[in-house]
Design a protein around this motif. Sequence first.
Motif, PDB file in Angstrom:
ATOM      1  N   ALA A   1       3.034  -1.238  -1.972  1.00  0.00           N
ATOM      2  CA  ALA A   1       2.910  -2.627  -2.462  1.00  0.00           C
ATOM      3  C   ALA A   1       3.658  -3.518  -1.171  1.00  0.00           C
ATOM      4  O   ALA A   1       2.838  -4.519  -0.876  1.00  0.00           O
ATOM      5  CB  ALA A   1       3.659  -2.980  -3.639  1.00  0.00           C
ATOM      6  N   GLY A   2       4.532  -2.998  -0.587  1.00  0.00           N
ATOM      7  CA  GLY A   2       5.067  -3.620   0.555  1.00  0.00           C
ATOM      8  C   GLY A   2       4.324  -3.373   1.762  1.00  0.00           C
ATOM      9  O   GLY A   2       4.623  -4.464   2.937  1.00  0.00           O
ATOM     10  N   GLY A   3       3.228  -2.441   1.813  1.00  0.00           N
ATOM     11  CA  GLY A   3       2.565  -2.406   3.031  1.00  0.00           C
ATOM     12  C   GLY A   3       3.269  -1.356   3.944  1.00  0.00           C
ATOM     13  O   GLY A   3       4.180  -1.803   4.791  1.00  0.00           O
ATOM     14  N   ALA A   4       2.803  -0.220   4.225  1.00  0.00           N
ATOM     15  CA  ALA A   4       3.509   0.758   4.993  1.00  0.00           C
ATOM     16  C   ALA A   4       2.923   0.542   6.332  1.00  0.00           C
ATOM     17  O   ALA A   4       1.728   0.463   6.731  1.00  0.00           O
ATOM     18  CB  ALA A   4       3.019   2.201   4.320  1.00  0.00           C
ATOM     19  N   ARG A   5       3.907   0.159   7.283  1.00  0.00           N
ATOM     20  CA  ARG A   5       3.775  -0.097   8.754  1.00  0.00           C
ATOM     21  C   ARG A   5       3.583   1.313   9.397  1.00  0.00           C
ATOM     22  O   ARG A   5       4.428   2.060   9.436  1.00  0.00           O
ATOM     23  CB  ARG A   5       4.722  -0.952   9.153  1.00  0.00           C
ATOM     24  CG  ARG A   5       4.666  -2.521   8.694  1.00  0.00           C
ATOM     25  CD  ARG A   5       6.080  -2.951   8.924  1.00  0.00           C
ATOM     26  NE  ARG A   5       6.463  -2.797  10.473  1.00  0.00           N
ATOM     27  CZ  ARG A   5       7.491  -3.335  10.868  1.00  0.00           C
ATOM     28  NH1 ARG A   5       8.664  -3.710   9.767  1.00  0.00           N
ATOM     29  NH2 ARG A   5       8.106  -3.235  11.881  1.00  0.00           N
ATOM     30  N   PRO A   6       2.446   1.563  10.256  1.00  0.00           N
ATOM     31  CA  PRO A   6       2.122   2.958  10.810  1.00  0.00           C
ATOM     32  C   PRO A   6       3.003   3.226  11.853  1.00  0.00           C
ATOM     33  O   PRO A   6       3.333   4.715  12.264  1.00  0.00           O
ATOM     34  CB  PRO A   6       0.607   2.859  11.178  1.00  0.00           C
ATOM     35  CG  PRO A   6       0.379   1.473  11.363  1.00  0.00           C
ATOM     36  CD  PRO A   6       1.214   0.884  10.321  1.00  0.00           C
ATOM     37  N   HIS A   7       3.815   2.369  12.608  1.00  0.00           N
ATOM     38  CA  HIS A   7       4.568   2.631  13.706  1.00  0.00           C
ATOM     39  C   HIS A   7       6.076   2.572  13.169  1.00  0.00           C
ATOM     40  O   HIS A   7       7.048   2.929  13.986  1.00  0.00           O
ATOM     41  CB  HIS A   7       4.225   1.705  14.829  1.00  0.00           C
ATOM     42  CG  HIS A   7       3.042   1.762  15.397  1.00  0.00           C
ATOM     43  ND1 HIS A   7       2.934   3.141  16.220  1.00  0.00           N
ATOM     44  CD2 HIS A   7       2.075   1.031  15.422  1.00  0.00           C
ATOM     45  CE1 HIS A   7       1.490   3.012  16.790  1.00  0.00           C
ATOM     46  NE2 HIS A   7       1.003   1.853  16.447  1.00  0.00           N
TER      47      HIS A   7
ATOM     48  N   LEU B   1       6.846  11.510  -4.392  1.00  0.00           N
ATOM     49  CA  LEU B   1       5.717  10.646  -4.159  1.00  0.00           C
ATOM     50  C   LEU B   1       5.232  10.000  -5.466  1.00  0.00           C
ATOM     51  O   LEU B   1       4.712  10.969  -6.082  1.00  0.00           O
ATOM     52  CB  LEU B   1       4.866  11.277  -3.555  1.00  0.00           C
ATOM     53  CG  LEU B   1       4.974  11.353  -1.865  1.00  0.00           C
ATOM     54  CD1 LEU B   1       6.076  12.248  -1.525  1.00  0.00           C
ATOM     55  CD2 LEU B   1       3.770  12.293  -1.243  1.00  0.00           C
ATOM     56  N   GLN B   2       5.220   8.775  -5.773  1.00  0.00           N
ATOM     57  CA  GLN B   2       4.883   8.296  -7.017  1.00  0.00           C
ATOM     58  C   GLN B   2       3.577   7.575  -6.774  1.00  0.00           C
ATOM     59  O   GLN B   2       3.163   6.719  -5.897  1.00  0.00           O
ATOM     60  CB  GLN B   2       5.939   7.342  -7.530  1.00  0.00           C
ATOM     61  CG  GLN B   2       5.419   6.524  -8.887  1.00  0.00           C
ATOM     62  CD  GLN B   2       6.419   5.402  -9.378  1.00  0.00           C
ATOM     63  OE1 GLN B   2       7.025   4.944  -8.495  1.00  0.00           O
ATOM     64  NE2 GLN B   2       6.125   5.305 -10.511  1.00  0.00           N
ATOM     65  N   ALA B   3       2.510   8.022  -7.495  1.00  0.00           N
ATOM     66  CA  ALA B   3       1.185   7.476  -7.341  1.00  0.00           C
ATOM     67  C   ALA B   3       1.254   6.029  -7.901  1.00  0.00           C
ATOM     68  O   ALA B   3       1.528   5.832  -9.000  1.00  0.00           O
ATOM     69  CB  ALA B   3       0.106   8.291  -8.401  1.00  0.00           C
ATOM     70  N   SER B   4       0.413   5.291  -7.239  1.00  0.00           N
ATOM     71  CA  SER B   4       0.107   3.852  -7.653  1.00  0.00           C
ATOM     72  C   SER B   4      -0.845   3.803  -8.571  1.00  0.00           C
ATOM     73  O   SER B   4      -2.091   4.495  -8.572  1.00  0.00           O
ATOM     74  CB  SER B   4      -0.128   3.061  -6.258  1.00  0.00           C
ATOM     75  OG  SER B   4       0.836   3.068  -5.487  1.00  0.00           O
ATOM     76  N   PRO B   5      -0.825   2.741  -9.557  1.00  0.00           N
ATOM     77  CA  PRO B   5      -1.990   2.570 -10.363  1.00  0.00           C
ATOM     78  C   PRO B   5      -3.139   2.246  -9.756  1.00  0.00           C
ATOM     79  O   PRO B   5      -3.197   1.500  -8.875  1.00  0.00           O
ATOM     80  CB  PRO B   5      -1.386   1.481 -11.444  1.00  0.00           C
ATOM     81  CG  PRO B   5      -0.158   1.392 -11.307  1.00  0.00           C
ATOM     82  CD  PRO B   5       0.385   1.760  -9.940  1.00  0.00           C
TER      83      PRO B   5
ATOM     84  N   ARG C   1       3.543  10.426 -13.078  1.00  0.00           N
ATOM     85  CA  ARG C   1       2.666  10.637 -12.032  1.00  0.00           C
ATOM     86  C   ARG C   1       3.278  10.786 -10.729  1.00  0.00           C
ATOM     87  O   ARG C   1       2.792  10.255  -9.756  1.00  0.00           O
ATOM     88  CB  ARG C   1       1.717   9.544 -12.013  1.00  0.00           C
ATOM     89  CG  ARG C   1       0.928   9.593 -13.352  1.00  0.00           C
ATOM     90  CD  ARG C   1      -0.297   8.315 -13.350  1.00  0.00           C
ATOM     91  NE  ARG C   1       0.470   7.304 -13.194  1.00  0.00           N
ATOM     92  CZ  ARG C   1      -0.184   6.130 -13.004  1.00  0.00           C
ATOM     93  NH1 ARG C   1      -1.380   6.078 -12.722  1.00  0.00           N
ATOM     94  NH2 ARG C   1       0.413   4.913 -12.810  1.00  0.00           N
ATOM     95  N   ALA C   2       4.311  11.577 -10.523  1.00  0.00           N
ATOM     96  CA  ALA C   2       5.132  11.670  -9.274  1.00  0.00           C
ATOM     97  C   ALA C   2       5.091  13.170  -8.941  1.00  0.00           C
ATOM     98  O   ALA C   2       4.953  14.066  -9.861  1.00  0.00           O
ATOM     99  CB  ALA C   2       6.532  11.329  -9.386  1.00  0.00           C
TER     100      ALA C   2
ATOM    101  N   GLY D   1      -1.988   4.707  -1.799  1.00  0.00           N
ATOM    102  CA  GLY D   1      -2.263   5.319  -3.175  1.00  0.00           C
ATOM    103  C   GLY D   1      -0.856   5.813  -3.576  1.00  0.00           C
ATOM    104  O   GLY D   1      -0.727   6.307  -4.686  1.00  0.00           O
ATOM    105  N   ALA D   2       0.369   5.277  -2.938  1.00  0.00           N
ATOM    106  CA  ALA D   2       1.660   6.104  -3.456  1.00  0.00           C
ATOM    107  C   ALA D   2       2.736   5.405  -2.869  1.00  0.00           C
ATOM    108  O   ALA D   2       2.461   4.702  -1.731  1.00  0.00           O
ATOM    109  CB  ALA D   2       1.756   7.638  -3.159  1.00  0.00           C
TER     110      ALA D   2
END
Length: 233
Positions: free
Chosen positions: A51-57, A74-78, A5-6, A33-34
């Motif tokens: 999962a690690g939390g994407a930091r916007p800045h 880009l791997q889709a998350s479950p 699913r990538a 989502g990915a």
Amino acid sequence: MYPARALRVVLEPNLSSAQHTTVCIKPASDFQGASIYVERAGRLHLVISEAGGARPHHVSCFSAHTPQRVALFLQASPQRDISRRTASFQYELLSNQSAAGPDFKKMTLIKAMCRPCDNVELLMAICSSDFVVKGSIRNVSHDSENHMSQVDVNVQKVYRQKNRIFQQDEASGEWRGPIRTLLQCKVKKGAGDFLFTGNEHFGEAWLGCAPRFKDFSFIYHAARERRANPCET
């Protein structure tokens, strides 16, 4: 083994003459989502993790083996539901730039020069920067979490700007705009007029040289008299 699913995204910049290419990625504030991986020598390395939390800045940079092609996955998350999630991001392709090591540690895109520019650097900044404006400092704010400072500028004259970062306020009629720099530069509010120069990254203005305007005027006119202005050679 590639993830299921990538989506494979291939970036093919027109940088065939460059010895190295650096790719920098900035996730959107609503990134979800990915996770994003970079393909390198047949293996995948994690760049941004949902999962690690994407930091916007936060900006992640890494080197590419060849200047002709950079492949991202880009791997889709479950998911447990059918709700829509958007994994949007911006990227920049830079040539001849220093890159992260083999462990792909995250690095800041901007390596700001906190020291004042010398005369040669200042004169070069006038003709090579994405923006050049005359103005005063309205406010300075600090963001310790993202290691950035923001300088809010009241603009008196726009000599050059690549995009519309500095705009006229409809209510007051004044021209204003924000400029970012690193927190470690310890920028403080100062009185008087300055010449602000710098470059744009991901739609944001980043500070380069910023001398007092009277100092810039003296250096600029002295260089013109000696015919030593690099912008006019």
